[in-house]
Design a protein around this motif. Structure first.
Motif, mmCIF file in Angstrom:
data_model
loop_
_atom_site.group_PDB
_atom_site.id
_atom_site.type_symbol
_atom_site.label_atom_id
_atom_site.label_comp_id
_atom_site.label_asym_id
_atom_site.label_seq_id
_atom_site.Cartn_x
_atom_site.Cartn_y
_atom_site.Cartn_z
ATOM 1 N N VAL A 261 7.407 11.430 -4.007
ATOM 2 C CA VAL A 261 7.976 10.624 -2.920
ATOM 3 C C VAL A 261 6.906 9.723 -2.315
ATOM 4 N N THR A 262 5.701 10.229 -2.165
ATOM 5 C CA THR A 262 4.601 9.423 -1.621
ATOM 6 C C THR A 262 4.289 8.247 -2.541
ATOM 7 N N ARG A 263 4.240 8.495 -3.859
ATOM 8 C CA ARG A 263 3.990 7.407 -4.814
ATOM 9 C C ARG A 263 5.119 6.383 -4.779
ATOM 10 N N GLN A 264 6.349 6.856 -4.691
ATOM 11 C CA GLN A 264 7.481 5.935 -4.628
ATOM 12 C C GLN A 264 7.441 5.101 -3.357
ATOM 13 N N GLU A 265 7.064 5.711 -2.255
ATOM 14 C CA GLU A 265 6.963 4.970 -0.996
ATOM 15 C C GLU A 265 5.910 3.867 -1.107
ATOM 16 N N ILE B 106 7.356 1.123 -3.326
ATOM 17 C CA ILE B 106 8.371 0.345 -2.606
ATOM 18 C C ILE B 106 7.708 -0.607 -1.622
ATOM 19 N N THR B 107 6.703 -0.145 -0.922
ATOM 20 C CA THR B 107 5.973 -1.004 0.017
ATOM 21 C C THR B 107 5.343 -2.174 -0.726
ATOM 22 N N HIS B 108 4.716 -1.892 -1.857
ATOM 23 C CA HIS B 108 4.080 -2.940 -2.675
ATOM 24 C C HIS B 108 5.127 -3.947 -3.161
ATOM 25 N N LEU B 109 6.252 -3.444 -3.654
ATOM 26 C CA LEU B 109 7.300 -4.332 -4.153
ATOM 27 C C LEU B 109 7.921 -5.160 -3.029
ATOM 28 N N ASN B 110 8.076 -4.568 -1.850
ATOM 29 C CA ASN B 110 8.595 -5.326 -0.708
ATOM 30 C C ASN B 110 7.662 -6.468 -0.337
#
Length: 64
Positions: A22-26, A29-33
């Protein structure tokens, strides 16, 4: 009792693994945003510099 301790250890490991995922996905997601925001800004600047003209894929080019 030993079986319960073993199950708790496995569950604890699973929770830790899921937390890492979940931490890696967060982070992703932040990077992609950030990238989407940058691309939206770049596209807005490009549209502003071309006068906001929209090129439609099914329109004939002006030389026809």
């Amino acid at each position: 009792m030993e079986k319960l301790e073993e199950q708790i250890a496995h569950l604890t490991r699973a929770v830790d693994d899921l937390s890492d995922i979940v931490t890696r996905q967060e982070d992703e997601i932040t990077h992609l945003n950030r990238r989407v925001h940058m691309l939206m800004q770049r596209e807005g600047e490009r549209e502003a510099s071309t006068g906001g003209a929209v090129v439609m894929g099914d329109e004939r080019p002006p030389h026809y």
